[in-house]
Design an enzyme around this catalytic site. Structure first.
Site, PDB file in Angstrom:
ATOM      1  CB  THR A 180      60.666  43.842  48.466  1.00  0.00           C
ATOM      2  OG1 THR A 180      60.183  43.473  47.190  1.00  0.00           O
ATOM      3  CG2 THR A 180      61.838  44.768  48.298  1.00  0.00           C
ATOM      4  CE1 TYR A 205      63.122  43.507  44.077  1.00  0.00           C
ATOM      5  CE2 TYR A 205      62.824  41.820  45.739  1.00  0.00           C
ATOM      6  CZ  TYR A 205      62.310  42.809  44.937  1.00  0.00           C
ATOM      7  OH  TYR A 205      60.974  43.101  44.984  1.00  0.00           O
ATOM      8  CB  THR A 260      54.507  45.680  48.464  1.00  0.00           C
ATOM      9  OG1 THR A 260      55.244  45.494  47.257  1.00  0.00           O
ATOM     10  CG2 THR A 260      55.418  46.146  49.572  1.00  0.00           C
ATOM     11  CG  ASP A 261      53.825  42.093  44.069  1.00  0.00           C
ATOM     12  OD1 ASP A 261      54.349  43.204  44.262  1.00  0.00           O
ATOM     13  OD2 ASP A 261      54.278  41.263  43.248  1.00  0.00           O
ATOM     14  CE  LYS A 316      53.476  47.397  44.929  1.00  0.00           C
ATOM     15  NZ  LYS A 316      54.332  46.228  44.720  1.00  0.00           N
ATOM     16  CD  GLU A 350      25.117  52.865  32.623  1.00  0.00           C
ATOM     17  OE1 GLU A 350      24.993  52.732  31.393  1.00  0.00           O
ATOM     18  OE2 GLU A 350      26.156  53.277  33.163  1.00  0.00           O
TER      19      GLU A 350
HETATM   20  N1  GLU Z   1      56.688  40.723  44.231  1.00  0.00           N
HETATM   21  C1  GLU Z   1      57.260  40.596  45.520  1.00  0.00           C
HETATM   22  C2  GLU Z   1      56.225  40.489  46.622  1.00  0.00           C
HETATM   23  O1  GLU Z   1      55.169  41.042  46.583  1.00  0.00           O
HETATM   24  C3  GLU Z   1      58.183  41.706  45.839  1.00  0.00           C
HETATM   25  C4  GLU Z   1      57.522  43.041  45.861  1.00  0.00           C
HETATM   26  C5  GLU Z   1      57.595  43.679  47.226  1.00  0.00           C
HETATM   27  O2  GLU Z   1      57.605  43.052  48.257  1.00  0.00           O
HETATM   28  O3  GLU Z   1      57.617  44.912  47.199  1.00  0.00           O
HETATM   29  O4  GLU Z   1      56.519  39.832  47.575  1.00  0.00           O
END
Ligand code: GLU
Length: 349
Positions: free
Chosen positions: A33, A46, A112-113, A185, A306
């Site tokens: 992103t 986007y 971010t994923d 995340k 367990e």
């Molecule tokens: N799904 C995309 C990624 O991880 C966009 C999400 C992001 O960067 O926040 O690259």
């Protein structure tokens, strides 16, 4: 030499030394992103990774005053597309760049994923004490109140800060600094998307002002045994998520598909459903390493709770989440298939 001459020489020396003092940073772009572009500033849709590294850097001219920046494009993907090839390319390039005396640190822009997995992969495979910082954004560059430019400005400030040395790979998002091992995340859409649930953030960075609060304690970077310099691929490790009325079919499918390791994200302290547990025990008999983790977000998955780990031949991942346990097991399997040795790694890294 008169006073004017002396003053001019002094000024020139100060100027030269401040020029020399400016660090050189490589910014490696992978996509996400932070490099995303949409058609509206008030819509969430986007395409991730559409913006090149040069455009990304042009959006934050202030970083050129902090450091000499060398931008490089490693990939242009959404990080849900992250794969072994890009991880190995990235880790090899980071090691190559950090071995150069003129490079003082590296910032990696990333989706971010899966940022947490890439950060941990690098934490275990970078062979340098120089700082490595991962940064991303939750809002694309074309969005209202985009968070990418400030995150990138902060990341450059963190990478040039002398206190970042020795902390391993870190993630900078939303004014916070997190260690690669602990960060995850925790929100799908908020700019406050990252946390370190077991340990807390290790520092803050506010308009570039860096403050560290804690020191990561697990082994990382130069202290690890992993060497990816000659690897072309990594062993297959799958993650299976447990639930009531779970099946044996997915374990069998993973084994048939060539998994060398399975991370089982069990219920509570890593407990499998009985039918799944039997399938996991069968997988162990076929030589697959089965590591118990948990679907619970905090705490550790411990041996001999367990589950009779000795009887079934399972190991336990300690406090890593399932996706990071996968990273460590993949790297561990490049060194050994010995269960005791792999278990030791989960307690050390
Ligand atoms: N799904 C995309 C990624 O991880 C966009 C999400 C992001 O960067 O926040 O690259």
């Amino acid at each position: 030499m008169n006073f004017l001459h002396k003053s001019l020489i002094t000024l020139a020396l100060i100027g030269a030394s401040s020029l020399m003092a400016k660090p050189t940073i490589a910014i490696l772009a992978t996509g996400g992103t932070i490099a995303g572009a949409g058609t509206s500033e008030i819509k969430s849709s986007y395409s991730a990774g559409a913006v090149t590294v040069d455009k990304l850097l042009a959006a934050v001219p202030a970083i050129n005053e902090l450091a000499t920046i060398k931008g490089e494009q490693i990939s242009s993907i959404g990080s849900q597309e992250m794969n072994n090839k890009v991880w190995l390319k990235l880790a090899k390039r980071v090691n190559e760049l950090l071995a150069k005396p003129e490079i003082d640190g590296i910032v990696i822009t990333h989706g971010t994923d899966t940022m947490e997995e890439t950060a941990y992969f690098l934490d275990l495979t970078v062979k340098s004490k120089k700082p490595v910082v991962l940064v991303g954004a939750m809002r694309s560059g074309t969005s209202m109140s985009a968070d990418g430019p400030m995150n990138l400005f902060n990341a450059v400030n963190v990478v040039i800060n002398k206190d970042t040395t020795g902390k391993g790979v870190v993630v900078v998002m939303n004014d916070e600094i997190h260690s690669a091992r602990e960060v995850t995340k925790v929100n799908t859409s908020s700019v406050n998307a990252f946390a370190s649930p077991n340990a807390g953030k290790i520092g803050t960075v506010y308009y570039g002002n860096v403050q560290f609060l804690m020191q990561p304690t697990r082994k990382h970077t130069v202290a690890t045994e992993f060497d990816i310099s000659k690897l072309e691929d990594l062993p297959r490790v799958d993650v299976l998520f447990a639930h009531p009325e779970d099946t044996d079919a997915l374990v069998k499918a993973a084994v048939a598909n060539g998994a060398k390791g399975i991370i089982h994200a069990g219920m509570g302290n890593g407990n499998p459903f009985p039918l799944t547990q039997d399938a996991l025990a069968e997988a162990v008999k076929k030589g697959v390493i089965v590591a118990r983790s948990s679907r619970v977000p905090t705490g550790s998955t411990t041996l001999e709770g367990e589950v009779d780990d000795k009887k079934f031949g399972f190991i336990a991942v300690d406090s890593l989440n399932a996706q990071k346990a996968r990273v460590l097991l993949m790297l561990g399997l490049t060194k050994t298939h010995d269960k005791a040795a792999l278990q030791k790694m989960f307690l050390e890294y």
